[in-house]
Design a protein around this motif. Structure first.
Motif, mmCIF file in Angstrom:
data_model
loop_
_atom_site.group_PDB
_atom_site.id
_atom_site.type_symbol
_atom_site.label_atom_id
_atom_site.label_comp_id
_atom_site.label_asym_id
_atom_site.label_seq_id
_atom_site.Cartn_x
_atom_site.Cartn_y
_atom_site.Cartn_z
ATOM 1 N N GLN A 214 1.024 -1.399 -0.015
ATOM 2 C CA GLN A 214 -0.081 -0.033 -0.144
ATOM 3 C C GLN A 214 0.635 1.226 0.003
ATOM 4 N N ILE A 250 -5.823 -4.442 -6.478
ATOM 5 C CA ILE A 250 -6.785 -4.868 -5.600
ATOM 6 C C ILE A 250 -7.411 -3.893 -4.801
ATOM 7 N N GLY A 251 -8.676 -3.738 -5.261
ATOM 8 C CA GLY A 251 -9.617 -2.854 -4.753
ATOM 9 C C GLY A 251 -10.423 -3.063 -3.548
ATOM 10 N N ASP A 252 -10.932 -2.274 -2.838
ATOM 11 C CA ASP A 252 -11.651 -2.448 -1.682
ATOM 12 C C ASP A 252 -12.852 -2.922 -2.013
ATOM 13 N N PRO A 255 -11.458 -7.323 -2.022
ATOM 14 C CA PRO A 255 -10.297 -7.451 -1.403
ATOM 15 C C PRO A 255 -9.863 -9.036 -1.379
ATOM 16 N N CYS A 264 -7.860 -7.589 2.684
ATOM 17 C CA CYS A 264 -6.872 -6.609 2.499
ATOM 18 C C CYS A 264 -6.933 -6.146 1.007
ATOM 19 N N SER A 265 -6.956 -4.838 0.839
ATOM 20 C CA SER A 265 -6.674 -4.457 -0.664
ATOM 21 C C SER A 265 -5.316 -3.534 -0.867
#
Length: 313
Positions: A214, A250-252, A255, A264-265
């Motif tokens: 992130q 990897i979007g919200d 996830p 997790c994103s």
């Protein structure tokens, strides 16, 4: 300056490759003894032909050799279990220990990441062959990101390049490499897998690195990875990317579930590597030997240079 004498415990694939490297390329080290437990081993036979003192009686035989007094640094290329015993005796005798097993008694050392930070420690651990190849990539992602939640590596090596010591250390390999992914690579959670591939002809060492990070930009991460590849190539010329670094957001809204973490994103990065060996002992497919012995040699050579400078002064 006079070279520092060294010994290698373990006359298998790794130990024999390291011996040849030292004799051909080391600036500051000189072979003082080759140690094994099998009198018929190829490594001991090669050492004898190269006029290197040998013993097939293990560490006890080494300690009885007249050359032992002049040996300042000892490489241990046996097994994690054997290293626990060897290290205690060697350090009691005042010898510097470079550990090529996954025993992880001393601090983790990967030249491309922490360089000479640990070379004055009495025992220096070289992690694992897979760790030497892949953890620099996890670190490269980390230094270009705010957070690396997950780091996972898959190391695939030819069965022919894995001797008895390597095979006996599979569990220790996964545990030590996973821990070093976190300690040196900077990932919050690490996982390591090793595959021994029996294919014929033997396949070159291949490694795949997955991270979920992130706060990092793909362009910056790719630049960091390329810079790290160049750093490792300074001591392992056959180290290279197999293909362009791959990214997936990897979007919200979708996830992934990380074991022990939860949903997790972030940015998934996939790095595919190939490691070609210098063929000092086994053929070029055995990049796993080359990166391990090259890293150990660089670390010991730098320490020996310091010792020689002090003695000269």
């Amino acid at each position: 300056m006079a070279k520092v004498k060294c010994a290698i415990i373990g006359s298998g694939n790794i130990g024999t490759d390291l011996m040849i490297k030292i004799m051909r390329t080391s600036k500051n080290l000189e072979m003082g003894a080759m140690v094994g437990i099998d009198p018929a081993s190829d490594g001991l036979a090669r050492a004898a032909r190269l006029k290197v003192p040998t013993t097939h009686e293990g560490i006890d035989g080494l300690r009885r050799m007249p050359e032992y007094e002049d040996i300042q640094v000892v490489f241990d290329a046996t097994s994690a279990k054997a290293h626990l015993h060897n290290d205690a005796l060697l350090r009691a005798d005042g010898k510097k220990v470079i550990d090529l097993t996954p025993a992880a008694i001393g601090p983790f050392t990967i030249p491309a990441i922490n360089g000479d930070a640990n070379i004055d420690e009495p025992n220096v651990n070289m992690v694992t062959c897979g760790g030497q190849a892949t953890i620099p990539m996890v670190y490269a992602v980390k230094r270009a990101s705010k957070r690396v939640i997950w780091g996972e590596i898959v190391a695939s090596i030819s069965s022919k390049s894995a001797g008895p010591g390597t095979r006996a250390n599979i569990d220790e390999f996964t545990e030590t490499t996973s821990k070093a992914i976190e300690v040196l690579g900077g990932a919050e959670h690490g996982k390591a897998i090793i595959i021994l591939n029996p294919a014929e002809p033997p396949l070159i060492m291949r490694d795949t690195v997955f991270t979920l990070s992130q706060g990092g930009d793909p362009a910056a991460i790719e630049a960091s990875v390329l810079e790290m590849v160049a750093t490792v190539q300074k001591y392992v010329p056959g180290y290279r990317l197999k293909q362009k670094v791959q990214f997936e957001v990897i979007g919200d809204n979708a996830p992934v579930r990380i074991p022990g973490v939860g949903l997790c994103s972030g940015l998934k990065t996939t790095i595919m590597l190939e490691v070609e060996g210098a063929a000092h002992y086994l053929p070029a497919y055995a990049g796993n030997l080359d990166i391990m012995t090259s890293a150990a040699l660089v670390t010991a050579d730098h320490w020996a240079a310091k010792v020689s400078s002090k003695e000269a002064a």
